[in-house]
Design a protein around this motif. Sequence first.
Motif, PDB file in Angstrom:
ATOM      1  N   ARG A  32      -3.623 -14.064  -0.311  1.00 45.69           N
ATOM      2  CA  ARG A  32      -3.169 -15.404  -0.869  1.00 45.69           C
ATOM      3  C   ARG A  32      -1.619 -15.685  -0.678  1.00 45.69           C
ATOM      4  O   ARG A  32      -1.729 -17.000  -0.624  1.00 45.69           O
ATOM      5  CB  ARG A  32      -3.230 -15.132  -2.484  1.00 45.69           C
ATOM      6  CG  ARG A  32      -2.990 -16.430  -3.302  1.00 45.69           C
ATOM      7  CD  ARG A  32      -3.322 -16.213  -4.877  1.00 45.69           C
ATOM      8  NE  ARG A  32      -2.758 -14.968  -5.302  1.00 45.69           N
ATOM      9  CZ  ARG A  32      -3.142 -13.955  -5.903  1.00 45.69           C
ATOM     10  NH1 ARG A  32      -4.397 -13.912  -6.344  1.00 45.69           N
ATOM     11  NH2 ARG A  32      -2.470 -12.871  -6.497  1.00 45.69           N
ATOM     12  N   GLU A  61       2.067  -0.534 -10.827  1.00 47.61           N
ATOM     13  CA  GLU A  61       1.559  -0.837 -12.262  1.00 47.61           C
ATOM     14  C   GLU A  61       2.875  -1.473 -12.878  1.00 47.61           C
ATOM     15  O   GLU A  61       2.860  -2.404 -13.789  1.00 47.61           O
ATOM     16  CB  GLU A  61       1.368   0.506 -13.154  1.00 47.61           C
ATOM     17  CG  GLU A  61       1.056   0.222 -14.421  1.00 47.61           C
ATOM     18  CD  GLU A  61       0.695   1.699 -15.373  1.00 47.61           C
ATOM     19  OE1 GLU A  61       1.131   1.830 -16.408  1.00 47.61           O
ATOM     20  OE2 GLU A  61       0.019   2.415 -14.506  1.00 47.61           O
ATOM     21  N   ILE A  99       0.540  -4.890 -10.734  1.00 50.40           N
ATOM     22  CA  ILE A  99      -0.772  -5.179  -9.943  1.00 50.40           C
ATOM     23  C   ILE A  99      -1.496  -3.700  -9.590  1.00 50.40           C
ATOM     24  O   ILE A  99      -0.878  -2.644  -9.861  1.00 50.40           O
ATOM     25  CB  ILE A  99      -0.526  -5.743  -8.583  1.00 50.40           C
ATOM     26  CG1 ILE A  99       0.569  -4.826  -7.628  1.00 50.40           C
ATOM     27  CG2 ILE A  99       0.058  -7.164  -8.715  1.00 50.40           C
ATOM     28  CD1 ILE A  99       0.690  -5.396  -6.397  1.00 50.40           C
ATOM     29  N   SER A 100      -2.665  -3.797  -9.353  1.00 51.60           N
ATOM     30  CA  SER A 100      -3.404  -2.600  -9.265  1.00 51.60           C
ATOM     31  C   SER A 100      -3.741  -2.497  -7.660  1.00 51.60           C
ATOM     32  O   SER A 100      -3.593  -3.496  -6.925  1.00 51.60           O
ATOM     33  CB  SER A 100      -4.721  -2.563  -9.599  1.00 51.60           C
ATOM     34  OG  SER A 100      -5.717  -3.654  -9.209  1.00 51.60           O
ATOM     35  N   ARG A 101      -3.933  -1.177  -7.055  1.00 54.12           N
ATOM     36  CA  ARG A 101      -3.973  -1.288  -5.697  1.00 54.12           C
ATOM     37  C   ARG A 101      -5.231  -1.702  -5.203  1.00 54.12           C
ATOM     38  O   ARG A 101      -5.425  -2.531  -4.242  1.00 54.12           O
ATOM     39  CB  ARG A 101      -4.617   0.444  -5.616  1.00 54.12           C
ATOM     40  CG  ARG A 101      -4.582   0.860  -4.005  1.00 54.12           C
ATOM     41  CD  ARG A 101      -4.550   2.269  -3.860  1.00 54.12           C
ATOM     42  NE  ARG A 101      -2.851   2.833  -4.510  1.00 54.12           N
ATOM     43  CZ  ARG A 101      -1.952   2.712  -3.945  1.00 54.12           C
ATOM     44  NH1 ARG A 101      -1.667   2.059  -2.918  1.00 54.12           N
ATOM     45  NH2 ARG A 101      -0.744   3.237  -4.616  1.00 54.12           N
ATOM     46  N   ALA A 102      -6.349  -2.460  -6.052  1.00 52.56           N
ATOM     47  CA  ALA A 102      -7.437  -3.196  -5.626  1.00 52.56           C
ATOM     48  C   ALA A 102      -7.080  -4.399  -5.416  1.00 52.56           C
ATOM     49  O   ALA A 102      -7.799  -5.098  -4.767  1.00 52.56           O
ATOM     50  CB  ALA A 102      -8.612  -2.790  -6.694  1.00 52.56           C
ATOM     51  N   GLU A 103      -6.126  -4.904  -5.597  1.00 54.32           N
ATOM     52  CA  GLU A 103      -5.561  -6.272  -5.818  1.00 54.32           C
ATOM     53  C   GLU A 103      -4.711  -6.669  -4.398  1.00 54.32           C
ATOM     54  O   GLU A 103      -4.455  -7.731  -4.188  1.00 54.32           O
ATOM     55  CB  GLU A 103      -4.801  -6.878  -6.916  1.00 54.32           C
ATOM     56  CG  GLU A 103      -5.450  -6.786  -8.284  1.00 54.32           C
ATOM     57  CD  GLU A 103      -4.663  -7.002  -9.560  1.00 54.32           C
ATOM     58  OE1 GLU A 103      -4.843  -8.170  -9.959  1.00 54.32           O
ATOM     59  OE2 GLU A 103      -3.727  -6.128  -9.912  1.00 54.32           O
ATOM     60  N   ILE A 104      -4.029  -5.619  -3.749  1.00 53.60           N
ATOM     61  CA  ILE A 104      -3.354  -5.598  -2.678  1.00 53.60           C
ATOM     62  C   ILE A 104      -3.773  -6.616  -1.830  1.00 53.60           C
ATOM     63  O   ILE A 104      -2.996  -7.586  -1.159  1.00 53.60           O
ATOM     64  CB  ILE A 104      -3.143  -4.350  -2.038  1.00 53.60           C
ATOM     65  CG1 ILE A 104      -2.120  -3.555  -3.034  1.00 53.60           C
ATOM     66  CG2 ILE A 104      -2.333  -4.356  -0.718  1.00 53.60           C
ATOM     67  CD1 ILE A 104      -1.720  -2.081  -2.752  1.00 53.60           C
ATOM     68  N   ASP A 105      -5.047  -6.448  -1.191  1.00 52.65           N
ATOM     69  CA  ASP A 105      -5.624  -7.296  -0.255  1.00 52.65           C
ATOM     70  C   ASP A 105      -5.532  -8.743  -0.413  1.00 52.65           C
ATOM     71  O   ASP A 105      -5.129  -9.634   0.373  1.00 52.65           O
ATOM     72  CB  ASP A 105      -6.780  -6.769   0.304  1.00 52.65           C
ATOM     73  CG  ASP A 105      -7.321  -7.721   1.578  1.00 52.65           C
ATOM     74  OD1 ASP A 105      -6.756  -7.521   2.522  1.00 52.65           O
ATOM     75  OD2 ASP A 105      -8.226  -8.288   1.126  1.00 52.65           O
ATOM     76  N   ALA A 106      -6.000  -8.860  -1.785  1.00 54.34           N
ATOM     77  CA  ALA A 106      -6.109 -10.251  -2.197  1.00 54.34           C
ATOM     78  C   ALA A 106      -4.733 -10.908  -2.374  1.00 54.34           C
ATOM     79  O   ALA A 106      -4.529 -12.197  -1.950  1.00 54.34           O
ATOM     80  CB  ALA A 106      -6.835 -10.425  -3.578  1.00 54.34           C
ATOM     81  N   ILE A 107      -3.789 -10.258  -2.957  1.00 54.96           N
ATOM     82  CA  ILE A 107      -2.537 -10.805  -3.062  1.00 54.96           C
ATOM     83  C   ILE A 107      -1.831 -10.996  -1.766  1.00 54.96           C
ATOM     84  O   ILE A 107      -1.155 -12.085  -1.499  1.00 54.96           O
ATOM     85  CB  ILE A 107      -1.684  -9.655  -3.836  1.00 54.96           C
ATOM     86  CG1 ILE A 107      -2.091  -9.521  -5.261  1.00 54.96           C
ATOM     87  CG2 ILE A 107      -0.232 -10.180  -3.573  1.00 54.96           C
ATOM     88  CD1 ILE A 107      -1.308  -8.625  -6.235  1.00 54.96           C
ATOM     89  N   SER A 144       0.698  -1.311   0.049  1.00 56.08           N
ATOM     90  CA  SER A 144      -0.073  -0.103   0.053  1.00 56.08           C
ATOM     91  C   SER A 144       0.935   1.266  -0.076  1.00 56.08           C
ATOM     92  O   SER A 144       0.354   2.129  -0.332  1.00 56.08           O
ATOM     93  CB  SER A 144      -0.967  -0.173   1.096  1.00 56.08           C
ATOM     94  OG  SER A 144      -0.099   0.220   2.376  1.00 56.08           O
TER      95      SER A 144
END
Length: 51
Positions: free
Chosen positions: A47, A32, A36-44, A24
């Motif tokens: 995982r 970029e 990855i996009s900022r929206a993917e941070i939590d999922a990454i 973050s």
Amino acid sequence: MFMNYIVSKVRAHQRYRQTALELSRYSDHQLEDVGISRAEIDAIARRQFSH
């Protein structure tokens, strides 16, 4: 045995939080650059440490 399980879950959560925090802090341009996009941070972050 149960304590080992709890400790491992706490450590995994700490690693998740650290990963999410570090990602973050990246600028949108840096994110970029690594694909990855900022929206993917939590999922990454989840995982990586959900095991």
